[in-house]
Design a protein around this motif. Sequence first.
Motif, PDB file in Angstrom:
ATOM      1  N   SER A  44     -43.683  94.579 -55.689  1.00 48.63           N
ATOM      2  CA  SER A  44     -43.756  93.548 -56.725  1.00 48.63           C
ATOM      3  C   SER A  44     -43.631  92.160 -56.091  1.00 48.63           C
ATOM      4  O   SER A  44     -43.297  92.023 -54.905  1.00 48.63           O
ATOM      5  CB  SER A  44     -42.625  93.746 -57.734  1.00 48.63           C
ATOM      6  N   GLN A  45     -43.868  91.137 -56.894  1.00 49.74           N
ATOM      7  CA  GLN A  45     -43.710  89.774 -56.389  1.00 49.74           C
ATOM      8  C   GLN A  45     -42.260  89.530 -55.967  1.00 49.74           C
ATOM      9  O   GLN A  45     -42.003  88.886 -54.942  1.00 49.74           O
ATOM     10  CB  GLN A  45     -44.117  88.760 -57.448  1.00 49.74           C
ATOM     11  N   GLN A  46     -41.309  90.051 -56.740  1.00 48.78           N
ATOM     12  CA  GLN A  46     -39.903  89.901 -56.370  1.00 48.78           C
ATOM     13  C   GLN A  46     -39.608  90.603 -55.050  1.00 48.78           C
ATOM     14  O   GLN A  46     -38.875  90.083 -54.200  1.00 48.78           O
ATOM     15  CB  GLN A  46     -38.987  90.444 -57.468  1.00 48.78           C
ATOM     16  N   ASP A  77     -40.934  88.405 -52.250  1.00 50.03           N
ATOM     17  CA  ASP A  77     -40.046  87.261 -52.003  1.00 50.03           C
ATOM     18  C   ASP A  77     -38.815  87.698 -51.226  1.00 50.03           C
ATOM     19  O   ASP A  77     -38.379  87.028 -50.280  1.00 50.03           O
ATOM     20  CB  ASP A  77     -39.626  86.623 -53.326  1.00 50.03           C
ATOM     21  N   ILE A 113     -49.699  93.318 -54.548  1.00 49.04           N
ATOM     22  CA  ILE A 113     -49.315  93.367 -55.961  1.00 49.04           C
ATOM     23  C   ILE A 113     -50.349  94.144 -56.777  1.00 49.04           C
ATOM     24  O   ILE A 113     -50.002  94.974 -57.625  1.00 49.04           O
ATOM     25  CB  ILE A 113     -49.139  91.935 -56.507  1.00 49.04           C
ATOM     26  N   GLU A 123     -50.808  89.062 -50.212  1.00 51.68           N
ATOM     27  CA  GLU A 123     -49.900  89.351 -51.316  1.00 51.68           C
ATOM     28  C   GLU A 123     -50.679  89.818 -52.538  1.00 51.68           C
ATOM     29  O   GLU A 123     -50.188  90.660 -53.308  1.00 51.68           O
ATOM     30  CB  GLU A 123     -49.058  88.114 -51.641  1.00 51.68           C
ATOM     31  N   GLU A 124     -51.886  89.305 -52.741  1.00 53.81           N
ATOM     32  CA  GLU A 124     -52.715  89.743 -53.871  1.00 53.81           C
ATOM     33  C   GLU A 124     -53.025  91.232 -53.780  1.00 53.81           C
ATOM     34  O   GLU A 124     -52.960  91.959 -54.777  1.00 53.81           O
ATOM     35  CB  GLU A 124     -54.018  88.940 -53.913  1.00 53.81           C
TER      36      GLU A 124
END
Length: 253
Positions: A144-146, A149, A138, A134-135
């Motif tokens: 994006s983080q959203q 998710d 992003i 995930e790093e």
Amino acid sequence: MARRKKIYEGKAKILYEGPEPGTLVQYFKDDGGAFDDEHREVVEGRGVLNNRLSEFFMTGLNGIGVPTHFIRRINMREQLIRAVEIIPLAVVVRNFAAGSMSDRLGIPEGTALPRPIVEFYFKDEELGDPLVTEEHIIAFGWASQQDLDDMVALALRVNDFLSGVMMGVGIRLVDFRIEVGRVWDGDFQRLIVADEISPDSCRLWDLRSGARYGKDADGSDPHKLSEAHTEVARRLGVLPTNVTHATKPTLIN
């Protein structure tokens, strides 16, 4: 449907301009391969089966409120889909250790995982579609983080649906891959399941015999690969029960 302008051609599918703004026609080819399959054999009838099986799964997902790009099947090899902006990530959900996970972590194939594990792979054939965190995603602006998710939530809902459907016909869903696309309703963005869901993107094992279907089937033998795809379609009711191979499939409308 008359041929329209070609938008994109990949290993297994061709996208054409759709009849209306915001739509595409997705054509399923007989060649191609799964996300980590080295074999790219041409198997007669494979595109027909994958078109119908993807329709089956996408329709089922739409029916339970999981949004997909699928609108309707046009003919044996084509379906009408929504045009989406594909996020450059393959989303893989694993229920049992197999394939690259077993190789990386030394976990014996077939080991049940404590919970479904979601992995992301950067879509770049030249790099071999590497596993990314995930790093990375992003930091490099791929999502994006959203978005992440939402992608995890979407993938787990797909997993619940596919696992149940496959269990009902005596098949274990070991793992699978989906792609996710962005669509806009006015200024509002949402994520939907795109590309395809077919045996080429799933690792499937028979619950009793352990026979391997989908991306685990013997891709070096076109006849065995054809039989494996046909068996999945037959069990799901997409093919009549008396069909023994998929050289020239007879589909149920």
